[in-house]
Structure formats: structure tokens, C-alpha cells
Design a protein around this motif. Structure first.
Motif, PDB file in Angstrom:
ATOM      1  N   ALA A  67     -19.130  14.634 -30.286  1.00 43.08           N
ATOM      2  CA  ALA A  67     -20.404  15.354 -30.180  1.00 43.08           C
ATOM      3  C   ALA A  67     -21.502  14.664 -30.995  1.00 43.08           C
ATOM      4  CB  ALA A  67     -20.230  16.781 -30.662  1.00 43.08           C
ATOM      5  N   ASP A  68     -21.105  13.915 -32.032  1.00 47.40           N
ATOM      6  CA  ASP A  68     -22.085  13.207 -32.861  1.00 47.40           C
ATOM      7  C   ASP A  68     -22.316  11.765 -32.378  1.00 47.40           C
ATOM      8  OD1 ASP A  68     -19.583  12.338 -33.501  1.00 47.40           O
ATOM      9  OD2 ASP A  68     -19.806  12.514 -35.669  1.00 47.40           O
ATOM     10  N   LEU A 122      -8.735  10.544 -32.692  1.00 56.56           N
ATOM     11  CA  LEU A 122      -8.538  10.940 -34.093  1.00 56.56           C
ATOM     12  C   LEU A 122      -8.089  12.393 -34.212  1.00 56.56           C
ATOM     13  CD1 LEU A 122     -11.780   9.284 -35.470  1.00 56.56           C
ATOM     14  CD2 LEU A 122      -9.465   8.520 -35.982  1.00 56.56           C
ATOM     15  N   PHE A 123      -7.331  12.665 -35.239  1.00 58.45           N
ATOM     16  CA  PHE A 123      -6.920  14.038 -35.537  1.00 58.45           C
ATOM     17  C   PHE A 123      -8.181  14.879 -35.790  1.00 58.45           C
ATOM     18  CE2 PHE A 123      -5.690  17.216 -38.792  1.00 58.45           C
ATOM     19  CZ  PHE A 123      -4.727  17.900 -38.067  1.00 58.45           C
ATOM     20  N   GLY A 124      -8.227  16.035 -35.211  1.00 58.04           N
ATOM     21  CA  GLY A 124      -9.394  16.901 -35.428  1.00 58.04           C
ATOM     22  C   GLY A 124     -10.560  16.586 -34.521  1.00 58.04           C
ATOM     23  N   THR A 125     -10.298  15.880 -33.402  1.00 65.71           N
ATOM     24  CA  THR A 125     -11.379  15.594 -32.449  1.00 65.71           C
ATOM     25  C   THR A 125     -11.706  16.848 -31.637  1.00 65.71           C
ATOM     26  OG1 THR A 125     -10.774  13.276 -32.292  1.00 65.71           O
ATOM     27  CG2 THR A 125     -11.990  14.194 -30.428  1.00 65.71           C
ATOM     28  N   ASP A 126     -12.992  17.099 -31.450  1.00 63.72           N
ATOM     29  CA  ASP A 126     -13.458  18.218 -30.620  1.00 63.72           C
ATOM     30  C   ASP A 126     -13.307  17.798 -29.155  1.00 63.72           C
ATOM     31  OD1 ASP A 126     -14.835  20.167 -29.294  1.00 63.72           O
ATOM     32  OD2 ASP A 126     -16.801  19.654 -30.124  1.00 63.72           O
ATOM     33  N   LYS A 128     -13.398  19.348 -26.416  1.00 62.52           N
ATOM     34  CA  LYS A 128     -14.225  20.003 -25.385  1.00 62.52           C
ATOM     35  C   LYS A 128     -15.577  19.329 -25.208  1.00 62.52           C
ATOM     36  CE  LYS A 128     -12.309  24.600 -25.235  1.00 62.52           C
ATOM     37  NZ  LYS A 128     -12.499  26.013 -25.463  1.00 62.52           N
ATOM     38  N   ASN A 129     -15.978  18.560 -26.192  1.00 62.10           N
ATOM     39  CA  ASN A 129     -17.314  17.953 -26.145  1.00 62.10           C
ATOM     40  C   ASN A 129     -17.227  16.441 -26.356  1.00 62.10           C
ATOM     41  OD1 ASN A 129     -19.085  20.426 -25.972  1.00 62.10           O
ATOM     42  ND2 ASN A 129     -17.881  20.897 -27.789  1.00 62.10           N
ATOM     43  N   GLN A 149      -4.042  11.951 -32.340  1.00 60.50           N
ATOM     44  CA  GLN A 149      -3.359  11.338 -33.483  1.00 60.50           C
ATOM     45  C   GLN A 149      -2.584  12.404 -34.265  1.00 60.50           C
ATOM     46  OE1 GLN A 149      -6.108  10.202 -36.554  1.00 60.50           O
ATOM     47  NE2 GLN A 149      -5.070   8.269 -36.914  1.00 60.50           N
ATOM     48  N   LYS A 150      -1.346  12.063 -34.669  1.00 65.62           N
ATOM     49  CA  LYS A 150      -0.543  13.029 -35.443  1.00 65.62           C
ATOM     50  C   LYS A 150      -0.132  12.420 -36.770  1.00 65.62           C
ATOM     51  CE  LYS A 150       1.111  15.797 -31.630  1.00 65.62           C
ATOM     52  NZ  LYS A 150       2.149  15.984 -30.645  1.00 65.62           N
TER      53      LYS A 150
END
Lengths: 134, 339
Positions: A50-51, A74-78, A80-81, A133-134
Motif C-alpha cells: 500500500a505504501d 514479507l511477513f505481515g504483508t497487507d 488485500k492491497n 514468509q514464515k
């Protein structure tokens, strides 16, 4: 009568000019040039968050035979956007077009994009497989 | 259309050409200055007008020496600006400067005192000139008061000269932003890590347990094999995004977050950047319906758009600084009240 003859003449000339232009520069429904190239593949793939910063954790694995793009994010990727970016072979185009944020959150049903060659005769559908990513 | 009409076309173009040539050769004459008291004003400050900050103007007045000298200048604000309180610095309130400036050879603005310090009374700031002067530019600093939030404010600048002339210059109306601002909060990992958008403040676990309804975000720093680093996570986010965090009782709000880059707001980032401003309309048009409730891997000079779980506030959090060693960050917030 003379007036009609002039109008007819102008109309005929316009039609001639138009048709001659069309022959020399064939364009498709998007106004893009149709060429003789039959190559049809994705050469690179980028995924922005998103950024508008990359969310790729490693380089994409693009299989041009199986028509798959495997991308770890990356881990924690949004998911949906996301904004996918395809690098295509010369003159090719993508279907559907990317016009905004894309929702990649349904990992079980990967998104599919079709690459259309320069001559608009060859179509190859790529499947974008996202893993986190895990 | 007959052939004879076509004969007029060259004539038409010739007259056009002639006209263009004539305007080019028009003689320039030096404008004659007005032989009277005159004034002019510009607004110097940019960006949204936020409560607690200044709107700055430069007000210029001049009169020919043969006509007299300047006596006084004044500004009337439609909503009186913030007034000085006991213990405040002299320049922390609304005032009309008592000095004129010139720029020296090193590019430094040097003040020259020309009058008394402006007196503020009921929205009127008056400076009386104590030196014989014919031309001066005074700066006016309007410190935006709480009463002006979300309203518009107008200014009337006026000046008088010794021959009895008076001039007036209207400025505005200017809209005052609804949003609030808080600079330089320092969240620390596992300590002052609970952020309340409602209070624009940080709390530790004990304080958070006392105000669970106000805790919107948890700041955490984790050095893991995956990307994590500095993060802002809603208390209601999946536990994967809150590793090692034991939330205080009833801290469970779900806040939406959307990462941003290149939104280096001038107010929040300090004086380092030029002309990027987060303003009320940015918050109004924000669509966070599909945003997640976590933002990991935050970097220095990045930002996060926020919408609180109850839909009451939207905010923009700018990351001024991150400190991996100290496991802390420095953040600044602009907050807009939706409801």
C-alpha cells in the motif's frame, strides 16, 4: 449539383486517407500497436504494498513453460492491497489490465493474468502464486 | 460560399499580423507612483492552519516623505488570536512585530526597531511607530486559538499616517483545520508501548489496564528471522503479529492501519522538508475499509494511516526516528475527529 460533387469528393478523400493510415499502423482496441511479434512471456514480476514499497522477500520464480509466477512476500504483508507489476516481452500486453489495488488474500485461489503477444495471436495465462514468509 | 468571399481571407490575416506587430512595438512608460499612503499584504505561512500554530503575514505600508510619516499600524482578527499568558515566551502569542527587516550581505534578516511592542486587546494588535519612518514591512503572527477550530478567520490590516490618511487591507477568510497534532512521542518496547489515539498519548501496561477503552495500538520492536522490526499493531490483531505481548485486561480494540511512504508532512517531520502537508481533506477521503490491523517493518520517515475501531478518529502517524538498540522510536501524530 456542383456543391454535392465537392462534398462527395471531400468525403471520398477523407475515407481514402483514413483507410491508408489504418493499413500502415494497425492498432488494437486499446490503441496499442499490433506488430509481427509472436513472443509471449513475463520477464519480471514486482509486487508493491500500500505504501508502494516492494513486499517481495526474494526474487520471483517465473516458469514460462508452466506459466506460473511464484512469489514469496514479507511477513505481515497487507495482501488485500497490493499493486502487481509485470514486465512483459516487447509489444505484449496484459489482460486484465491492472487499474488499482489488487486483493491477493485468497491464497487458495491464485490470481491469473493473460499475456497477449505483439501480433495479438498468442495468449498465455500465468498463475500468480503468493506465499508469505514464515 | 462564393469565390469572392475567399479574397477576404488574406486581408483578415494581414490585419491580424498588423495588430500583433503594433502591440509589440508599444512604448513602455515608467508607472507613476501613487502620491498617497499605500499598503499591501502577503500570507507567508503555507499549509493547513492548525490550532496552536501561527499564520504569518507580511504587511507593507508606505507614504511619500513629502506627505508625512507613518503613525500606527493595526490588525483585527475576526476571532482573537491566542493571547500571551504568564510565563510564556514573548513570541508565543499573537502579535504584530515592532521591527522592520533588511537582509544583510550574509543573507541574514536584521531587525530594525521602529515602534512599540504591539498591544493586543480583543483581537486587535496595534503598533505605534516611535521612529520617523515612511516605509515599513511588519510581520504579523496569528497564534490560532482553540475557538477557531473548524471555522474561518479573516484579518483586517490598517495603517494611519501623520496627515490623517488611513488605508485598509483585507486578508482571508482562511479555514482553520479541524485536526489536532502531537509531536515527538517516544514509544518504547515493552514499556510505554500502548498508544491512545483519543488521548494522543502513550501508556505503560498499568496505565493501559486503567484505560482499556482508549488503547488503539501497541508499539513493539522484535528482531526476528522474518521482517518485523518496529511495528504498530492493534490489540485485536492475530497473535502472530503480537509475539511475546501479554495484553492488559480488556485491551482489545481493533484499529485499521495502512502503511504510507513519501508522506513527509512538514509539520510532523520538522523543518527538514518543504511542502507536503497532511490536511483535513486527506482524512476525509481516506478509504480504509480493506486495511489490516497491523503495520510491521516501519522505517524512519515512513508513516501509517490509522482509523480507530469505533470510527471516531482517523490519524496519520509519522515515524520521525527508529532506534534498534534502544528498541524505541519517535513518532508524531495528526488526528482528525470523524464523529
Amino acid at each position: 449539383m456542383k456543391k454535392y460533387a465537392i462534398i462527395n469528393c471531400i468525403l471520398l478523400m477523407t475515407a481514402l486517407v483514413w483507410s491508408s493510415c489504418k493499413k500502415e499502423t494497425p492498432v488494437d482496441e486499446d490503441g496499442l500497436l499490433i506488430t509481427a511479434r509472436a513472443e509471449c512471456y513475463v520477464s519480471n514480476f514486482e509486487l508493491l504494498g500500500a505504501d508502494f514499497q516492494t513486499v517481495r522477500s526474494k526474487a520471483p520464480v517465473i516458469d514460462t513453460v508452466a506459466c506460473t509466477i511464484q512469489q514469496e512476500v514479507l511477513f505481515g504483508t497487507d495482501l488485500k492491497n497490493l499493486w502487481p507489476q509485470f514486465t512483459l516481452v516487447t509489444d505484449a500486453k496484459l489482460d486484465p489490465k491492472i487499474t488499482g489495488k489488487v486483493d491477493f488474500s485468497d491464497l487458495a485461489n491464485p490470481k491469473k493474468y493473460t499475456v497477449v503477444s505483439g501480433n495479438r495471436q498468442v495468449r498465455k495465462t500465468y498463475t500468480v502464486i503468493i506465499t508469505v514468509q514464515k | 460560399m462564393t469565390g469572392k468571399h475567399f479574397s477576404y481571407i488574406p486581408l483578415f490575416f494581414a490585419s491580424l499580423l498588423l495588430m500583433a506587430a503594433c502591440t509589440k512595438n508599444k512604448d513602455y512608460s515608467v508607472p507613476t507612483p501613487k502620491n498617497e499612503l499605500q499598503n499591501d499584504c502577503i500570507k507567508r505561512s503555507l499549509g493547513p492552519n492548525i490550532v496552536g500554530l501561527n499564520i504569518e503575514f507580511a504587511y507593507a505600508i508606505a507614504i511619500p516623505a513629502s506627505k508625512g510619516k507613518l503613525v500606527s499600524a493595526q490588525v483585527v482578527a475576526s476571532i482573537p488570536g491566542l493571547q500571551i499568558k504568564a510565563g510564556d515566551l514573548p513570541n508565543s502569542a499573537t502579535y504584530l512585530q515592532d521591527s522592520s527587516f533588511y537582509t544583510n550581505g550574509s543573507g541574514v534578516d536584521v531587525p530594525v526597531g521602529v515602534g512599540t511592542r504591539s498591544v493586543t486587546k480583543e483581537g486587535v494588535n496595534v503598533t505605534t511607530f516611535t521612529k520617523d519612518t515612511n516605509a515599513v514591512t511588519l510581520r504579523y503572527f496569528y497564534r490560532i486559538p482553540e475557538e477557531a477550530r473548524g471555522k474561518t478567520v479573516k484579518f483586517t490590516f490598517s495603517a494611519t499616517s501623520s496627515n490623517g490618511e488611513t488605508v485598509t487591507y483585507e486578508m482571508g477568510p482562511y479555514t482553520i483545520a479541524k485536526m489536532d497534532m502531537k509531536l515527538n512521542l517516544i514509544p518504547t518496547n515493552n514499556d510505554k508501548c500502548y498508544l491512545s489515539i483519543a488521548d494522543m498519548a502513550l501508556y505503560n501496561a498499568t496505565e493501559a489496564a486503567a484505560n482499556p477503552g482508549k488503547i488503539d495500538l501497541v508499539y513493539l520492536y522484535r528482531s526476528l528471522s522474518v521482517q518485523f522490526g518496529h511495528a504498530l499493531v492493534a490489540p485485536a490483531a492475530p497473535k502472530d503479529y503480537l509475539p511475546g505481548v501479554t495484553l492488559p485486561a480488556n485491551v482489545n480494540r481493533d484499529t485499521k492501519l495502512s502503511k504510507a511512504w513519501n508522506v513527509q508532512d512538514f509539520h510532523l517531520a520538522g523543518l527538514k522538508y518543504g511542502t507536503t502537508f497532511v490536511d483535513d481533506p486527506d482524512f476525509e477521503k481516506l478509504d480504509m475499509s480493506t486495511s489490516p490491523d497491523f503495520a510491521l517493518g516501519l522505517k524512519e520517515e515512513a508513516g501509517v494511516w490509522v482509523e480507530t475501531g469505533d470510527g471516531k478518529y482517523r490519524a496519520y502517524i509519522f515515524i520521525n526516528k527508529v532506534d534498534n538498540t534502544g528498541q524505541s522510536a519517535r513518532i508524531s501524530i495528526k488526528r482528525y475527529t470523524l464523529k
